[in-house]
Design an enzyme around this catalytic site. Structure first.
Site, PDB file in Angstrom:
ATOM      1  CG  ASN A   1      -0.203  -0.223   2.518  1.00  0.00           C
ATOM      2  OD1 ASN A   1       0.448  -1.252   2.697  1.00  0.00           O
ATOM      3  ND2 ASN A   1      -0.299   0.711   3.452  1.00  0.00           N
TER       4      ASN A   1
ATOM      5  CB  ALA B   1     -16.555  -1.267  -0.208  1.00  0.00           C
TER       6      ALA B   1
ATOM      7  CB  THR C   1     -27.573  -5.881  12.563  1.00  0.00           C
ATOM      8  OG1 THR C   1     -28.363  -6.371  13.654  1.00  0.00           O
ATOM      9  CG2 THR C   1     -28.472  -5.539  11.390  1.00  0.00           C
TER      10      THR C   1
ATOM     11  CB  CYS D   1      -3.840   2.723   8.921  1.00  0.00           C
ATOM     12  SG  CYS D   1      -5.070   2.137   7.738  1.00  0.00           S
TER      13      CYS D   1
END
Length: 380
Positions: free
Chosen positions: A150, A199, A236, A328
């Site tokens: 990365n 994503a 969920t 990050c």
């Protein structure tokens, strides 16, 4: 003009992706675990998204598990494989994303897993003969090597690594976050037992990713709770995120060839312009070589100068968004662990430019000219 060249950190959301997500934010709001019609229609949409992702990767929907992103997927693959299958030896590299490096360190401290690190040269090329040596001595091993770095963009030959792992009966995990949506992955031929996606690296929403987990090796869940994701991840589901992920990956595969040509041309233009306008400029890792590096990433090495301490700030003032390494750890003072591992000259400045389908040649010219002016002012 404000220029965004930090697409390895995150990409802009595609309008087509947002349009696919919007109904599941406003209209289809049922809990996918509910048995009534509101829940069933949402459950059907999630399973359709799972089939889309599986189809693009040429694998079974039963092997795709949705997560909160690439970091969770990496953690699940590494931690759960070691604990479920009793793995006590792992092999990785010092150039991995912290999602892998820090997880390996934790497994070593808390679970007694012995971690070996592959040798590499000054440009970050991995020594695959060393991999064979390590596996010959300890074949019952989990290997974790990223597809593309990365920060410096190096592409690793994960096809060959997968074949080596199979030869020695080792499990193979690859952090494919940076290449997912930018290269095609055929899981029937790749030979990886675990790969991951996030994503927001391919113009989808933040906060959603997936883990491909080889059905031949059943592992226990990382997150306990409910029976969601076929008992593999409690909680969920991020419904509209999952819808957006599948749509973004579908678009990425549909338009990949065109986007690859466009983005590679931008990267080539940046290399040419920087060499033309700046003395003593070079490129870290293999990022200048089109067949050896991720076409979306260019890591630039700049001359020793006082401006290097404030380089990213100076670029930001000039309306250019870029990175000094992995996003990050952008708030850390320690700098890039990847660049340190390559033993680069600490006096030189380093900046990562990462490109997307939305960038233009005019933006590239503006950035190159701005960098040249910044360094000319210092040396004038």
């Amino acid at each position: 003009m404000r220029v965004y060249l930090d697409n390895a950190a995150t990409t802009p959301l595609d309008k087509e992706v947002f349009d696919a997500m919007a109904p599941f934010m406003l209209e289809h709001y049922g809990n996918p675990s509910s048995i009534h019609s509101h829940g069933r229609e949402v459950r059907a949409a999630i399973e359709k998204a799972r089939k889309t992702v599986a189809g693009l990767l040429n694998t079974s929907p039963a092997e795709i598990f949705f997560t909160s992103g690439g970091t969770e997927a990496d953690n699940a693959a590494l931690i759960c494989t070691c604990r479920t299958l009793g793995i006590k030896h792992a092999i990785s590299t010092k150039l991995e994303h912290h999602a892998v490096l820090h997880t390996m360190e934790m497994l070593e401290k808390q679970d007694g897993v012995q971690v070996s690190y592959l040798r590499h040269d000054e440009r970050g090329n991995l020594d695959l003969e060393h991999l064979e040596e390590l596996l010959a001595n300890q074949p019952q091993t989990l290997v974790s090597v990223m597809h593309a770095n990365n920060e410096i963009g190096n592409l690793n030959d994960i096809q060959t690594i997968g074949e080596i792992c199979k030869k020695y009966n080792a499990l193979f995990h690859s952090d494919t976050v940076q290449t997912m949506g930018h290269y095609k992955h055929d899981l029937q031929t790749l030979g990886a037992n675990f790969i991951v996606g996030s994503a927001h690296k391919f113009h989808g929403p933040k906060g959603v990713g997936f883990l491909y987990s080889d059905a031949n090796f059943k592992i226990q869940p990382l997150i306990q709770g409910g029976a969601q994701e076929r008992n593999m991840r409690g909680g969920t589901e991020n419904v509209y995120g999952i819808i957006g992920l599948a749509k973004a990956l579908e678009i990425a595969y549909r338009d990949m060839d065109d986007h690859m040509r466009h983005i590679q041309s931008l990267k080539d233009r940046m290399i040419y312009k920087l060499r033309e306008q700046l003395e003593d400029v070079s490129f870290n890792g293999m990022s200048e070589f089109g067949d050896k590096s991720l076409y979306t990433v260019l890591n630039v090495s700049l001359p020793a100068s006082d401006i290097n301490e404030m380089l990213l700030f100076s670029l930001d003032i000039n309306k250019i968004s870029a990175s000094g390494g992995s996003a990050c750890s952008s708030g850390a003072n320690a700098g890039s662990h990847v660049l340190r591992a390559l033993n680069l000259d600490p006096a030189r400045g380093s900046v990562r430019f990462s490109f997307s389908k939305y960038n233009t040649p005019e933006e590239i010219d503006f950035v190159a000219e701005t960098l040249a002016k910044l360094y000319t002012k210092v040396t004038a």
